[in-house]
Design a protein around this motif. Structure first.
Motif, PDB file in Angstrom:
ATOM      1  N   ARG A   3      -2.893  11.018 -20.331  1.00 13.68           N
ATOM      2  CA  ARG A   3      -2.616   9.767 -21.042  1.00 13.68           C
ATOM      3  C   ARG A   3      -1.681   8.879 -20.221  1.00 13.68           C
ATOM      4  O   ARG A   3      -1.818   7.650 -20.219  1.00 13.68           O
ATOM      5  CB  ARG A   3      -2.017  10.054 -22.423  1.00 13.68           C
ATOM      6  CG  ARG A   3      -3.024  10.654 -23.407  1.00 13.68           C
ATOM      7  CD  ARG A   3      -2.481  10.632 -24.831  1.00 13.68           C
ATOM      8  NE  ARG A   3      -1.336  11.498 -25.020  1.00 13.68           N
ATOM      9  CZ  ARG A   3      -1.411  12.774 -25.395  1.00 13.68           C
ATOM     10  NH1 ARG A   3      -2.591  13.342 -25.592  1.00 13.68           N
ATOM     11  NH2 ARG A   3      -0.314  13.489 -25.572  1.00 13.68           N
ATOM     12  N   GLU A 352      -3.398  22.817 -22.134  1.00 14.48           N
ATOM     13  CA  GLU A 352      -4.306  21.836 -22.725  1.00 14.48           C
ATOM     14  C   GLU A 352      -4.681  22.310 -24.120  1.00 14.48           C
ATOM     15  O   GLU A 352      -5.074  23.470 -24.306  1.00 14.48           O
ATOM     16  CB  GLU A 352      -5.560  21.683 -21.858  1.00 14.48           C
ATOM     17  CG  GLU A 352      -6.536  20.629 -22.360  1.00 14.48           C
ATOM     18  CD  GLU A 352      -7.707  20.436 -21.409  1.00 14.48           C
ATOM     19  OE1 GLU A 352      -8.376  19.398 -21.522  1.00 14.48           O
ATOM     20  OE2 GLU A 352      -7.944  21.319 -20.567  1.00 14.48           O
ATOM     21  N   ASP A 353      -4.530  21.417 -25.098  1.00 20.23           N
ATOM     22  CA  ASP A 353      -4.838  21.748 -26.491  1.00 20.23           C
ATOM     23  C   ASP A 353      -4.128  23.019 -26.940  1.00 20.23           C
ATOM     24  O   ASP A 353      -4.699  23.859 -27.645  1.00 20.23           O
ATOM     25  CB  ASP A 353      -6.356  21.896 -26.681  1.00 20.23           C
ATOM     26  CG  ASP A 353      -7.094  20.594 -26.447  1.00 20.23           C
ATOM     27  OD1 ASP A 353      -6.507  19.523 -26.716  1.00 20.23           O
ATOM     28  OD2 ASP A 353      -8.247  20.634 -25.982  1.00 20.23           O
ATOM     29  N   GLY A 354      -2.886  23.178 -26.508  1.00 14.27           N
ATOM     30  CA  GLY A 354      -2.076  24.303 -26.966  1.00 14.27           C
ATOM     31  C   GLY A 354      -2.357  25.625 -26.289  1.00 14.27           C
ATOM     32  O   GLY A 354      -1.807  26.652 -26.691  1.00 14.27           O
ATOM     33  N   ARG A 355      -3.195  25.631 -25.249  1.00 14.40           N
ATOM     34  CA  ARG A 355      -3.519  26.877 -24.549  1.00 14.40           C
ATOM     35  C   ARG A 355      -3.239  26.723 -23.056  1.00 14.40           C
ATOM     36  O   ARG A 355      -3.419  25.647 -22.486  1.00 14.40           O
ATOM     37  CB  ARG A 355      -5.003  27.235 -24.734  1.00 14.40           C
ATOM     38  CG  ARG A 355      -5.427  27.514 -26.176  1.00 14.40           C
ATOM     39  CD  ARG A 355      -6.898  27.921 -26.233  1.00 14.40           C
ATOM     40  NE  ARG A 355      -7.763  26.893 -25.682  1.00 14.40           N
ATOM     41  CZ  ARG A 355      -8.446  26.999 -24.546  1.00 14.40           C
ATOM     42  NH1 ARG A 355      -8.342  28.106 -23.819  1.00 14.40           N
ATOM     43  NH2 ARG A 355      -9.230  26.012 -24.123  1.00 14.40           N
TER      44      ARG A 355
END
Length: 365
Positions: A3, A352-355
């Motif tokens: 982002r 990424e995405d909590g992993r």
């Protein structure tokens, strides 16, 4: 981080080129991702071993040195470049700050029978080095012209990191920025007069994460914009101009030891006097490692206990009972800067995405 790339590229005018600052992003796989997303091959490099690694890993890159290299470091680069189709005569700009350094580079180029592209560092107000005198710049340009078989003028670099750092009572940000641009334009005019045949690829480099948002119009004298730290945003870049950017790097340390109260070496009455009844000292923790240049961000109310002293091996932290941590829980810190922190810990854990989805190794040396 992704982002932040979108935010950064939105700040770069179509007429300007984004140059990623490698010292703030010293991880090859990270650069793979960032160069792809930002659609740039331009890099700014600050360290000779990383310069060789970059030339090997990114053979199509366009590299500008971010500080003047000792001539022996430049020599070492040419003698140990290795097997790559990276062509320094086309793709590398050496930064030169004085006539004396220019002469040493000329002698090196003659000795190695190479042609070196020369970007001249100018002082636009930071006063950290670079040309300050128009006559000095004129003389350096004439030296480059006279040594055309071995030297080629490639542009100017003027770093304006002082803009916004001077107390506003002394000088406003707008005033500092306008003065820096005026100085840059004056030097640029001299260069264009000496080399009237300059190509469109000439590099008028400047900016940096603290000021990149100010150079987002065609009124800026720059056509080559450096930035990098804002993409990861250490605490030193919590600036109003970068308010939309998000922190993207963290130090994670396991809790090795945890107990109630705060107990220093020595008589217990001293610890009771210093810490008794204080909510912020209700729990004590020792972490794996310490003395990081960063600030605790989670849990937010955990703080270093400076009474214990500094240790790189185990660090003491204190906090309230409401945020109690246990052994093998984690303490997270935001580094002040990315450039030093990313080289301390070996492989980065990519989340990424909590992993955790990957590991990225930083540059060596």
């Amino acid at each position: 981080m992704r982002r932040n790339v979108e935010r950064l590229t939105a700040l770069i005018a179509p007429s300007k080129r984004l140059r990623l600052v490698e010292k703030s992003l010293p991880v090859p796989s990270m650069l793979d991702e960032l160069m792809r997303l930002a659609r740039t091959q331009a890099l700014m490099v600050f360290h000779e071993p990383q310069l060789r690694q970059t030339a090997y890993r990114f053979p199509d890159s366009d590299i500008l040195l971010g500080k003047p290299m000792p001539v022996q470091a430049a020599r070492h680069f040419y003698l140990h470049l290795g097997n790559t189709h990276f062509d320094p005569a086309r793709q590398l700009q050496w930064l030169v700050d004085t006539p004396e350094r220019l002469d040493t580079y000329l002698q090196l180029a003659k000795g190695l029978t190479v042609r070196m592209r020369i970007n001249i560092e100018i002082d636009v107000g930071l006063h950290r080095g670079g040309v300050t005198d128009p006559a000095m710049l004129q003389a350096m340009l004439q030296t480059i012209r006279a040594a055309g078989d071995h030297l080629q003028f490639s542009g100017l670099m003027g770093y304006d990191a002082h803009v916004g750092k001077i107390p506003s009572l002394v000088e406003s940000r707008n005033t500092s920025f306008n003065k820096a641009n005026q100085a840059y334009t004056a030097f640029k005019t001299i260069a264009c007069a000496e080399f009237s045949e300059l190509s469109k690829d000439i590099c008028w480099n400047g900016a940096g994460s603290p000021t990149v948002a100010l150079h987002n119009s065609d009124e800026s004298p720059l056509n080559d914009i450096s930035a990098g730290a804002c993409l990861l945003k250490g605490t030193m870049f919590d600036l109003d101009l970068l308010a939309d950017f998000e922190p993207a790097i963290f130090i994670a340390s396991p809790i090795l030891k945890a107990w109630d109260g705060t107990h220093l070496a020595g008589p217990q009455w001293l610890s009771s006097l210093l810490f008794g009844g204080r909510q912020s000292r209700e729990r004590t923790y020792f972490t794996y490692g310490g003395d990081w240049r960063g600030e605790v961000c989670s849990p937010s109310r955990i703080v270093p206990n400076k009474w214990f002293g500094v240790s790189y091996n185990q660090a003491m932290f204190s906090g309230p009972r409401q945020q109690a941590l246990a052994v093998d829980d984690w303490l997270f810190l935001r580094p002040h800067q990315s450039e030093g922190s990313l080289l301390q810990f070996g492989a980065l854990q990519v989340v990424e995405d909590g992993r955790v989805v990957d590991e990225w190794l930083p540059f060596t040396e």
